[in-house]
Design a protein around this motif. Structure first.
Motif, short mmCIF file in Angstrom:
data_model
loop_
_atom_site.label_atom_id
_atom_site.label_comp_id
_atom_site.label_asym_id
_atom_site.label_seq_id
_atom_site.Cartn_x
_atom_site.Cartn_y
_atom_site.Cartn_z
N GLY A 35 74.50 35.17 72.88
CA GLY A 35 75.94 35.24 72.68
C GLY A 35 76.67 35.66 73.94
O GLY A 35 76.38 35.20 75.05
N GLU A 36 77.65 36.56 73.79
CA GLU A 36 78.44 37.02 74.93
C GLU A 36 77.62 37.83 75.93
O GLU A 36 77.98 37.93 77.09
CB GLU A 36 79.63 37.85 74.44
CG GLU A 36 80.73 37.01 73.79
CD GLU A 36 81.94 37.84 73.45
OE1 GLU A 36 82.61 38.33 74.39
OE2 GLU A 36 82.23 37.99 72.25
N THR A 37 76.52 38.41 75.48
CA THR A 37 75.66 39.15 76.41
C THR A 37 75.12 38.22 77.49
O THR A 37 75.03 38.60 78.66
CB THR A 37 74.49 39.82 75.65
OG1 THR A 37 75.00 40.54 74.54
CG2 THR A 37 73.72 40.77 76.55
N VAL A 126 76.71 51.34 67.47
CA VAL A 126 76.05 51.17 68.77
C VAL A 126 77.01 51.67 69.84
O VAL A 126 78.17 51.23 69.89
CB VAL A 126 75.69 49.69 69.03
CG1 VAL A 126 75.02 49.54 70.39
CG2 VAL A 126 74.79 49.15 67.93
N TYR A 127 76.53 52.60 70.66
CA TYR A 127 77.32 53.07 71.78
C TYR A 127 76.96 52.21 72.99
O TYR A 127 75.81 52.20 73.43
CB TYR A 127 77.04 54.55 72.09
CG TYR A 127 77.78 55.06 73.31
CD1 TYR A 127 79.13 55.35 73.23
CD2 TYR A 127 77.13 55.22 74.52
CE1 TYR A 127 79.82 55.82 74.34
CE2 TYR A 127 77.81 55.69 75.64
CZ TYR A 127 79.15 55.98 75.54
OH TYR A 127 79.82 56.43 76.65
N ASN A 128 77.93 51.44 73.49
CA ASN A 128 77.71 50.57 74.64
C ASN A 128 78.52 51.07 75.83
O ASN A 128 79.72 51.36 75.69
CB ASN A 128 78.11 49.13 74.33
CG ASN A 128 77.06 48.40 73.55
OD1 ASN A 128 75.87 48.63 73.73
ND2 ASN A 128 77.48 47.52 72.67
N ARG A 129 77.85 51.17 76.98
CA ARG A 129 78.53 51.47 78.25
C ARG A 129 78.35 50.23 79.13
O ARG A 129 77.26 49.93 79.58
CB ARG A 129 77.93 52.70 78.92
CG ARG A 129 78.77 53.13 80.12
CD ARG A 129 78.29 54.42 80.73
NE ARG A 129 77.06 54.16 81.46
CZ ARG A 129 76.07 55.04 81.61
NH1 ARG A 129 76.15 56.22 81.07
NH2 ARG A 129 75.00 54.73 82.30
N PHE A 130 79.45 49.52 79.35
CA PHE A 130 79.44 48.25 80.06
C PHE A 130 80.15 48.43 81.39
O PHE A 130 81.30 48.83 81.43
CB PHE A 130 80.14 47.20 79.19
CG PHE A 130 80.14 45.82 79.77
CD1 PHE A 130 78.97 45.23 80.20
CD2 PHE A 130 81.31 45.11 79.87
CE1 PHE A 130 78.97 43.95 80.72
CE2 PHE A 130 81.33 43.83 80.39
CZ PHE A 130 80.15 43.25 80.81
N GLU A 131 79.44 48.15 82.50
CA GLU A 131 80.00 48.36 83.85
C GLU A 131 79.92 47.08 84.66
O GLU A 131 78.95 46.34 84.57
CB GLU A 131 79.21 49.44 84.60
CG GLU A 131 79.26 50.80 84.00
CD GLU A 131 78.43 51.80 84.79
OE1 GLU A 131 78.17 51.56 85.98
OE2 GLU A 131 78.03 52.81 84.20
N VAL A 179 85.41 46.19 74.83
CA VAL A 179 84.01 45.83 75.09
C VAL A 179 83.70 44.64 74.20
O VAL A 179 83.91 44.69 72.99
CB VAL A 179 83.06 47.01 74.78
CG1 VAL A 179 81.62 46.60 74.99
CG2 VAL A 179 83.40 48.21 75.66
N PRO A 180 83.19 43.54 74.79
CA PRO A 180 82.91 42.36 73.97
C PRO A 180 81.72 42.57 73.05
O PRO A 180 80.99 43.56 73.16
CB PRO A 180 82.60 41.29 75.03
CG PRO A 180 82.12 42.05 76.21
CD PRO A 180 82.86 43.36 76.19
N PHE A 184 71.71 40.88 71.20
CA PHE A 184 70.47 40.46 71.88
C PHE A 184 69.30 40.50 70.91
O PHE A 184 69.32 41.18 69.90
CB PHE A 184 70.18 41.34 73.11
CG PHE A 184 70.06 42.81 72.83
CD1 PHE A 184 68.85 43.37 72.43
CD2 PHE A 184 71.15 43.66 73.01
CE1 PHE A 184 68.74 44.73 72.19
CE2 PHE A 184 71.05 45.01 72.78
CZ PHE A 184 69.83 45.56 72.37
N PHE A 185 68.27 39.70 71.24
CA PHE A 185 66.98 39.74 70.56
C PHE A 185 66.08 40.68 71.33
O PHE A 185 66.18 40.78 72.56
CB PHE A 185 66.31 38.36 70.53
CG PHE A 185 66.80 37.47 69.44
CD1 PHE A 185 66.33 37.61 68.15
CD2 PHE A 185 67.73 36.48 69.71
CE1 PHE A 185 66.78 36.78 67.13
CE2 PHE A 185 68.18 35.64 68.71
CZ PHE A 185 67.70 35.79 67.42
#
Length: 195
Positions: A35-37, A126-131, A179-180, A184-185
């Protein structure tokens, strides 16, 4: 701080598991972006860990929790990006640190043999930190996002209440707070303890 938290959580889980019929697993996780990942990360993530606990309310049915840490990184190369009247040039790197926290329900198909297949569903946050780093500049977004994680796996009993675990997971994450959606698998392998 993270090390102390992880040790405290492991001690808590081991204490809980000593008083009830339950399973505890720790696994190494390899993840594949979808997906967007996959828009931000083209390569496989080789850095991940999973921690799972399941309290058996029946011989083949368990409830519990699942957590972990998955890290994606991508070297995009030298780029020049313009936003409004600002232009920035430099080497670009994308990073994602994903920390799921799921309540889980697990059904074990065969609890009498050495091989025990199971299906699990996790629901939570889910806590996501996207940089995104370009040169000296960093654009960082963090968010707690709704997540859903179906899983199929197999536990293989070795002996002395210890076994091996292999599982395939899909982690869906809804978009939110700039954050989009970052699904993921993953393939998880590791150890499982049952008392």
């Amino acid at each position: 701080m993270r090390t102390r938290f992880t040790i405290a959580m492991l001690l808590l889980v081991f204490t809980i598991t000593s008083y009830a019929q339950s399973k505890f697993a720790i696994t190494y996780s390899v993840a594949f972006p979808t997906g967007e990942t996959s828009d931000y990360f083209g390569s496989t993530s080789w850095r991940g860990v999973g921690i799972d606990y399941s309290y058996l309310i029946k011989e083949n049915l368990g409830v519990g929790f699942s957590t972990g840490w998955q890290v994606f990184s991508e070297d995009v190369g030298y780029v020049t990006e313009t936003t409004g009247t600002e232009t920035v040039s430099g080497f670009r790197y994308n990073y994602l640190n994903s920390f799921p926290l799921f309540g889980t329900g697990t059904y074990y198909f065969n609890s009498s043999g050495k091989v025990e297949p199971y299906a699990s569903l996790g629901i939570g946050l889910v806590y996501n930190r996207f940089e995104r780093d370009i040169g000296l500049f960093t654009d960082q977004n963090t968010a707690w996002q709704f997540g859903l994680r179906p899983e199929l796996g197999i536990d293989y009993k070795i002996g002395y209440s210890v076994g091996l675990r292999a599982a395939v997971r899909y982690q869906y994450v809804a978009s939110g707070s700039d954050v989009p959606s970052l699904p993921f698998f993953s393939v998880n392998v590791g150890f499982v303890w049952k008392n």
